[in-house]
Scaffold this motif. Sequence first.
Motif, PDB file in Angstrom:
ATOM      1  N   ARG A 206       8.871   0.212   0.298  1.00 47.63           N
ATOM      2  CA  ARG A 206       7.530  -0.317   0.502  1.00 47.63           C
ATOM      3  C   ARG A 206       7.317  -1.604  -0.303  1.00 47.63           C
ATOM      4  NH1 ARG A 206       3.137   3.343   2.254  1.00 47.63           N
ATOM      5  NH2 ARG A 206       4.054   5.307   2.963  1.00 47.63           N
ATOM      6  N   THR A 207       6.592  -2.535   0.291  1.00 48.85           N
ATOM      7  CA  THR A 207       6.158  -3.736  -0.423  1.00 48.85           C
ATOM      8  C   THR A 207       4.950  -3.366  -1.269  1.00 48.85           C
ATOM      9  OG1 THR A 207       6.944  -5.205   1.348  1.00 48.85           O
ATOM     10  CG2 THR A 207       5.270  -6.084  -0.167  1.00 48.85           C
ATOM     11  N   VAL A 208       5.021  -3.667  -2.544  1.00 50.48           N
ATOM     12  CA  VAL A 208       3.965  -3.265  -3.480  1.00 50.48           C
ATOM     13  C   VAL A 208       2.967  -4.406  -3.656  1.00 50.48           C
ATOM     14  CG1 VAL A 208       3.444  -2.479  -5.818  1.00 50.48           C
ATOM     15  CG2 VAL A 208       5.535  -1.700  -4.676  1.00 50.48           C
ATOM     16  N   GLN A 236      -8.390  -1.230   2.720  1.00 48.90           N
ATOM     17  CA  GLN A 236      -8.193  -0.515   3.973  1.00 48.90           C
ATOM     18  C   GLN A 236      -6.946  -0.986   4.702  1.00 48.90           C
ATOM     19  OE1 GLN A 236     -11.868  -1.092   6.081  1.00 48.90           O
ATOM     20  NE2 GLN A 236     -13.063   0.130   4.631  1.00 48.90           N
ATOM     21  N   ALA A 237      -6.695  -2.301   4.666  1.00 51.50           N
ATOM     22  CA  ALA A 237      -5.521  -2.849   5.359  1.00 51.50           C
ATOM     23  C   ALA A 237      -4.223  -2.386   4.707  1.00 51.50           C
ATOM     24  CB  ALA A 237      -5.598  -4.374   5.365  1.00 51.50           C
ATOM     25  N   SER A 241      -1.156   0.567   6.128  1.00 48.94           N
ATOM     26  CA  SER A 241       0.211   0.133   6.428  1.00 48.94           C
ATOM     27  C   SER A 241       1.244   1.100   5.854  1.00 48.94           C
ATOM     28  CB  SER A 241       0.456  -1.264   5.851  1.00 48.94           C
ATOM     29  OG  SER A 241       1.828  -1.609   5.948  1.00 48.94           O
ATOM     30  N   PRO A 242       2.129   1.644   6.694  1.00 45.16           N
ATOM     31  CA  PRO A 242       3.173   2.533   6.175  1.00 45.16           C
ATOM     32  C   PRO A 242       4.269   1.795   5.414  1.00 45.16           C
ATOM     33  CG  PRO A 242       3.480   2.162   8.526  1.00 45.16           C
ATOM     34  CD  PRO A 242       2.181   1.508   8.161  1.00 45.16           C
ATOM     35  N   ALA A 278      -3.494  12.339   2.471  1.00 44.39           N
ATOM     36  CA  ALA A 278      -2.988  12.361   3.838  1.00 44.39           C
ATOM     37  C   ALA A 278      -1.488  12.121   3.891  1.00 44.39           C
ATOM     38  CB  ALA A 278      -3.716  11.296   4.667  1.00 44.39           C
ATOM     39  N   ASP A 279      -0.974  11.320   2.974  1.00 44.60           N
ATOM     40  CA  ASP A 279       0.467  11.024   2.933  1.00 44.60           C
ATOM     41  C   ASP A 279       0.903  10.868   1.482  1.00 44.60           C
ATOM     42  OD1 ASP A 279       3.068  10.198   3.220  1.00 44.60           O
ATOM     43  OD2 ASP A 279       2.577   8.231   4.076  1.00 44.60           O
ATOM     44  N   PRO A 280       1.344  11.962   0.842  1.00 47.55           N
ATOM     45  CA  PRO A 280       1.725  11.895  -0.576  1.00 47.55           C
ATOM     46  C   PRO A 280       2.878  10.930  -0.852  1.00 47.55           C
ATOM     47  CG  PRO A 280       1.398  14.169   0.118  1.00 47.55           C
ATOM     48  CD  PRO A 280       1.372  13.337   1.371  1.00 47.55           C
ATOM     49  N   THR A 281       3.704  10.639   0.150  1.00 47.90           N
ATOM     50  CA  THR A 281       4.825   9.720  -0.075  1.00 47.90           C
ATOM     51  C   THR A 281       4.351   8.272  -0.248  1.00 47.90           C
ATOM     52  OG1 THR A 281       5.200   9.279   2.284  1.00 47.90           O
ATOM     53  CG2 THR A 281       6.303  11.199   1.315  1.00 47.90           C
ATOM     54  N   ALA A 282       3.104   7.991   0.162  1.00 43.73           N
ATOM     55  CA  ALA A 282       2.588   6.628   0.014  1.00 43.73           C
ATOM     56  C   ALA A 282       2.466   6.249  -1.456  1.00 43.73           C
ATOM     57  CB  ALA A 282       1.233   6.504   0.703  1.00 43.73           C
ATOM     58  N   ALA A 283       2.052   7.200  -2.259  1.00 41.60           N
ATOM     59  CA  ALA A 283       1.966   7.005  -3.714  1.00 41.60           C
ATOM     60  C   ALA A 283       1.195   5.746  -4.098  1.00 41.60           C
ATOM     61  CB  ALA A 283       3.365   6.995  -4.338  1.00 41.60           C
ATOM     62  N   HIS A 284       0.057   5.547  -3.446  1.00 46.90           N
ATOM     63  CA  HIS A 284      -0.823   4.456  -3.879  1.00 46.90           C
ATOM     64  C   HIS A 284      -1.368   4.791  -5.266  1.00 46.90           C
ATOM     65  CE1 HIS A 284      -0.596   2.838   0.141  1.00 46.90           C
ATOM     66  NE2 HIS A 284      -1.042   3.972   0.660  1.00 46.90           N
ATOM     67  N   VAL A 285      -1.715   3.769  -6.027  1.00 49.96           N
ATOM     68  CA  VAL A 285      -2.076   3.971  -7.430  1.00 49.96           C
ATOM     69  C   VAL A 285      -3.454   3.397  -7.733  1.00 49.96           C
ATOM     70  CG1 VAL A 285      -1.431   3.521  -9.828  1.00 49.96           C
ATOM     71  CG2 VAL A 285       0.362   3.837  -8.091  1.00 49.96           C
ATOM     72  N   TYR A 286      -4.325   4.240  -8.277  1.00 56.58           N
ATOM     73  CA  TYR A 286      -5.535   3.744  -8.942  1.00 56.58           C
ATOM     74  C   TYR A 286      -5.205   3.736 -10.426  1.00 56.58           C
ATOM     75  CZ  TYR A 286      -9.935   4.095 -11.494  1.00 56.58           C
ATOM     76  OH  TYR A 286     -10.942   3.913 -12.416  1.00 56.58           O
ATOM     77  N   ASP A 287      -5.166   2.554 -11.001  1.00 54.32           N
ATOM     78  CA  ASP A 287      -4.701   2.396 -12.380  1.00 54.32           C
ATOM     79  C   ASP A 287      -5.854   2.014 -13.299  1.00 54.32           C
ATOM     80  OD1 ASP A 287      -3.153   1.873 -14.673  1.00 54.32           O
ATOM     81  OD2 ASP A 287      -2.958  -0.224 -14.095  1.00 54.32           O
TER      82      ASP A 287
END
Length: 425
Positions: A206-208, A236-237, A241-242, A278-287
């Motif tokens: 994934r592009t971070v 949202q965008a 994006s996967p 919804a998708d744990p593999t996404a691993a988005h981060v609130y830091d």
Amino acid sequence: MGVVTDGRKAVALLRRALENRSAAIAARRELAARGRHPSMHYRVAVYFADGAVNMYQMRQWYKPLAELSAHWPVVVLSRAATGAQALLADGALPVAFVPTVRDLERVIADQDIRVVLYVNQNTRNFQMFRYGRRWHVFINHGESDKMYMTTNQFKAYDYALVAGDAARERLARVLWDYDIERRTIEIGRPQADHYSGTLPYTPDDRTVVLYAPTWEGDRPSAHYGSIATHGEALTQAVLASPAHRLIYRPHPRSGVVDHEYGAANARIIAAIAAANAADPTAAHVYDDGPDLGWQLAAADVAVVDISAMVYDRLAADRPLLVTRPADPRASIDTHGYLSACEWLDAASAGRIISEADRVLSDPDAAARLREWVRHYFGDTTPGAATERFHAAIRQLMDEWDRWHALTAGDPVDDDQDDAELDDGV
């Protein structure tokens, strides 16, 4: 309506007073458990008069100051109870809690402090300026092209440690009769030598995207914050994006002035949680953690507001986009990097994926970035800024020795009258 407003203000003041009292008790208890500081031990002090809300200004200096303390022992002089409590909880540097001028006087008398460093322009800095025979040095809490970076308050300090050529040019354009060559010392960005931390996700394809907005600002000219104008569409965008991962790091003061700004911040945080559910593999981060560094080093592209984060990212020498303020009254310095940066307008925030791809693949954008990095920070080779920081302190210590030798026989008057000492803090 006025009675209701006054009541709310009274409740808020009472709550703040109780918080400060509780924090002061906790700080004094912790310091008593740690025991007295060794006398005549510290040579460098960091003066911090703010509370916990501005701890980000101190935390970014922890690692450079800890390394410096191996040569010249460092202590933080903390004036505010909640700030002292936070400093002690972090445990990064020795702390002296000095809420009153009497407390400050006792520490000054008990230590061999020759250099005093300031990370911000708190009005209570003035209470420390009265102590002569030591250098008062502004080190700031970041590098940026905001108005804050050219305030006439620079003249109150003996010296200022600045990042590079851009900082000197900025000051020269604004300040009258200020000896730039003598009173500023270039050190680069020593924090960049300590960009580290544990990634809260496993790196993959994934592009971070790092989105690190500032707060809303307390006046129109400082309305740089983008959470309410760019943030939700951008978020949202990326979340949709996967192929992308979002690191969201809002300023800790987000929403302090504007309730709607704070509400938008809360919605973004909630959206990140929902996307991960919804998708744990996404691993988005609130830091919202205390460490700043790993985010700047890990992100493939950063989206930041006009703030020190622009220049923290520049110091990392990595691609970035700067949000263009939606408020036309916001002051933008077009002399420096902002004259040639990659802007992200509010209308384009929802197209962040294509905007990110563009800056990542454009060789001309990469070349421009390298030139601006050199202009702002000089040599960014790992370790170079740290050496310049240490060399600056060494220069100040040598100057202290020279002036001390010249004035060794002169009397010193450090007395204050009762009105000054009884400051009621």
